[in-house]
Design a protein around this motif. Structure first.
Motif, PDB file in Angstrom:
ATOM      1  N   ARG A  71       0.825  -1.220   0.000  1.00 10.78           N
ATOM      2  CA  ARG A  71       0.000   0.000   0.000  1.00 10.78           C
ATOM      3  C   ARG A  71       0.859   1.272   0.000  1.00 10.78           C
ATOM      4  NH1 ARG A  71      -2.861   2.236   5.093  1.00 10.78           N
ATOM      5  NH2 ARG A  71      -4.152   3.824   4.160  1.00 10.78           N
ATOM      6  N   HIS A  72       2.075   1.169   0.516  1.00  7.63           N
ATOM      7  CA  HIS A  72       2.935   2.344   0.658  1.00  7.63           C
ATOM      8  C   HIS A  72       4.063   2.404  -0.374  1.00  7.63           C
ATOM      9  CE1 HIS A  72       0.752   3.087   4.287  1.00  7.63           C
ATOM     10  NE2 HIS A  72       1.089   1.904   4.759  1.00  7.63           N
ATOM     11  N   ARG A  73       4.057   1.468  -1.336  1.00  5.79           N
ATOM     12  CA  ARG A  73       5.150   1.421  -2.313  1.00  5.79           C
ATOM     13  C   ARG A  73       5.204   2.680  -3.172  1.00  5.79           C
ATOM     14  NH1 ARG A  73       6.306  -3.803  -5.780  1.00  5.79           N
ATOM     15  NH2 ARG A  73       4.096  -3.643  -6.207  1.00  5.79           N
ATOM     16  N   ARG A  74       4.066   3.198  -3.574  1.00  7.50           N
ATOM     17  CA  ARG A  74       4.055   4.393  -4.411  1.00  7.50           C
ATOM     18  C   ARG A  74       4.681   5.578  -3.680  1.00  7.50           C
ATOM     19  NH1 ARG A  74      -1.544   6.417  -6.906  1.00  7.50           N
ATOM     20  NH2 ARG A  74      -1.546   4.230  -7.431  1.00  7.50           N
ATOM     21  N   ALA A  75       4.314   5.777  -2.422  1.00  2.59           N
ATOM     22  CA  ALA A  75       4.878   6.884  -1.638  1.00  2.59           C
ATOM     23  C   ALA A  75       6.386   6.714  -1.484  1.00  2.59           C
ATOM     24  CB  ALA A  75       4.210   6.967  -0.269  1.00  2.59           C
ATOM     25  N   ILE A  76       6.830   5.497  -1.228  1.00  2.52           N
ATOM     26  CA  ILE A  76       8.261   5.253  -1.062  1.00  2.52           C
ATOM     27  C   ILE A  76       9.002   5.513  -2.368  1.00  2.52           C
ATOM     28  CG2 ILE A  76       9.962   3.425  -0.620  1.00  2.52           C
ATOM     29  CD1 ILE A  76       7.914   2.349   1.477  1.00  2.52           C
ATOM     30  N   GLY A  77       8.431   5.085  -3.477  1.00  6.37           N
ATOM     31  CA  GLY A  77       9.043   5.343  -4.785  1.00  6.37           C
ATOM     32  C   GLY A  77       9.110   6.827  -5.111  1.00  6.37           C
ATOM     33  N   LEU A  78       8.040   7.541  -4.814  1.00 10.73           N
ATOM     34  CA  LEU A  78       8.041   8.983  -5.082  1.00 10.73           C
ATOM     35  C   LEU A  78       8.997   9.727  -4.150  1.00 10.73           C
ATOM     36  CD1 LEU A  78       4.263   9.531  -5.844  1.00 10.73           C
ATOM     37  CD2 LEU A  78       6.171   9.755  -7.451  1.00 10.73           C
ATOM     38  N   LEU A  79       9.116   9.271  -2.922  1.00  9.62           N
ATOM     39  CA  LEU A  79      10.101   9.868  -2.018  1.00  9.62           C
ATOM     40  C   LEU A  79      11.517   9.606  -2.532  1.00  9.62           C
ATOM     41  CD1 LEU A  79       8.386   9.028   1.360  1.00  9.62           C
ATOM     42  CD2 LEU A  79       9.025  11.336   0.607  1.00  9.62           C
ATOM     43  N   ALA A  80      11.759   8.404  -3.053  1.00 12.26           N
ATOM     44  CA  ALA A  80      13.067   8.103  -3.640  1.00 12.26           C
ATOM     45  C   ALA A  80      13.359   9.063  -4.784  1.00 12.26           C
ATOM     46  CB  ALA A  80      13.113   6.654  -4.133  1.00 12.26           C
ATOM     47  N   PHE A  81      12.373   9.254  -5.661  1.00 11.57           N
ATOM     48  CA  PHE A  81      12.558  10.181  -6.782  1.00 11.57           C
ATOM     49  C   PHE A  81      12.822  11.595  -6.279  1.00 11.57           C
ATOM     50  CE2 PHE A  81      10.820  13.320  -9.726  1.00 11.57           C
ATOM     51  CZ  PHE A  81      11.652  13.096 -10.820  1.00 11.57           C
ATOM     52  N   LEU A  82      12.079  12.025  -5.280  1.00  9.23           N
ATOM     53  CA  LEU A  82      12.261  13.365  -4.730  1.00  9.23           C
ATOM     54  C   LEU A  82      13.703  13.564  -4.262  1.00  9.23           C
ATOM     55  CD1 LEU A  82      11.180  16.112  -3.585  1.00  9.23           C
ATOM     56  CD2 LEU A  82      10.789  14.851  -1.456  1.00  9.23           C
ATOM     57  N   TYR A  83      14.203  12.629  -3.478  1.00 11.61           N
ATOM     58  CA  TYR A  83      15.556  12.779  -2.933  1.00 11.61           C
ATOM     59  C   TYR A  83      16.626  12.681  -4.023  1.00 11.61           C
ATOM     60  CZ  TYR A  83      13.942  12.962   1.862  1.00 11.61           C
ATOM     61  OH  TYR A  83      13.353  13.362   3.031  1.00 11.61           O
ATOM     62  N   VAL A  84      16.432  11.802  -4.992  1.00 13.80           N
ATOM     63  CA  VAL A  84      17.410  11.696  -6.082  1.00 13.80           C
ATOM     64  C   VAL A  84      17.381  12.964  -6.930  1.00 13.80           C
ATOM     65  CG1 VAL A  84      18.018  10.400  -8.170  1.00 13.80           C
ATOM     66  CG2 VAL A  84      17.416   9.173  -6.079  1.00 13.80           C
ATOM     67  N   ALA A  85      16.190  13.491  -7.204  1.00 13.94           N
ATOM     68  CA  ALA A  85      16.092  14.741  -7.964  1.00 13.94           C
ATOM     69  C   ALA A  85      16.726  15.899  -7.201  1.00 13.94           C
ATOM     70  CB  ALA A  85      14.625  15.041  -8.295  1.00 13.94           C
ATOM     71  N   LEU A  86      16.506  15.965  -5.889  1.00 14.11           N
ATOM     72  CA  LEU A  86      17.135  17.013  -5.081  1.00 14.11           C
ATOM     73  C   LEU A  86      18.651  16.843  -5.043  1.00 14.11           C
ATOM     74  CD1 LEU A  86      14.636  17.297  -2.077  1.00 14.11           C
ATOM     75  CD2 LEU A  86      15.004  18.967  -3.921  1.00 14.11           C
ATOM     76  N   HIS A  87      19.113  15.613  -5.037  1.00 14.64           N
ATOM     77  CA  HIS A  87      20.551  15.318  -5.096  1.00 14.64           C
ATOM     78  C   HIS A  87      21.144  15.895  -6.386  1.00 14.64           C
ATOM     79  CE1 HIS A  87      24.273  12.965  -4.948  1.00 14.64           C
ATOM     80  NE2 HIS A  87      23.912  12.289  -6.023  1.00 14.64           N
TER      81      HIS A  87
END
Length: 189
Positions: A71-87
């Motif tokens: 149920r939380h995979r989408r949020a975790i994936g989007l958080l990963a993208f957020l941090y990689v994009a900010l990186h």
């Protein structure tokens, strides 16, 4: 454990996922990043992105063990993208100052940057299609598109390992974790 994960509201995953960013902002304003704050910001954002990428990979194998966080995979994936994009943005804006010539020279001098940028490029369509409308519109193609997760994570780990002068134990553990999770994902049930 499953009851706890099911009861965990979606917004709380986002709240927990944004806490490392809030801590990083705190450190920026209160001088807790050491002598090279730009480098520290870049590295922390990249490492947090890697945590979420590996966390996202762990969801399917954990499900086989009876822990269902699907149920939380989408949020975790989007958080990963957020941090990689900010990186990436920290490198481009804070480190390179949006000076394209300097960024190009940096890419040639440090080729592992290409791996990170390619991994981010693979994550972009995943982030853009991580919504219910895209899932409905793309149908079965959505699942095939989201197989890009695996090369994106592998590129992220390769980027992380290559940037080290000497690969540390931590680096090898990241690689082992990612390869192990990918192998578990493709292991027959």
């Amino acid at each position: 454990m499953n009851q706890l994960l099911r009861a965990l509201p979606g917004w709380s995953v986002w709240l927990l996922g944004l806490m490392p960013l809030a801590w990083l902002v705190w450190l920026v304003f209160f001088g807790g990043l050491g002598v090279d704050p730009v480098k520290e910001i870049e590295h922390r954002l990249g490492k947090i992105g890697l945590w979420f990428l590996v966390g996202g990979l762990a969801i399917s194998p954990l499900r086989r063990l009876g822990v269902n966080a699907l149920r939380h995979r989408r949020a975790i994936g989007l958080l990963a993208f957020l941090y990689v994009a900010l990186h990436f943005l920290a490198w481009l804006i804070l480190d390179m100052g949006m000076l394209w010539g300097q960024a190009g020279r940096d890419l040639l001098r440090r080729p592992y940057l290409f791996l990170g940028i390619l991994g981010l490029a693979l994550m972009l369509p995943l982030a853009l299609t991580s919504n219910d409308a895209s899932i409905r519109r793309l149908g079965r193609a959505w699942r095939r598109l989201h197989w890009l997760t695996y090369p994106a994570v592998l590129l992220g780990v390769a980027h992380y390992l290559w940037q080290m002068r000497i690969v540390s134990t931590e680096g090898w553990l990241w690689l082992a974790a990612v390869l192990g999770l990918i192998l578990l994902r493709f292991r027959p049930r």
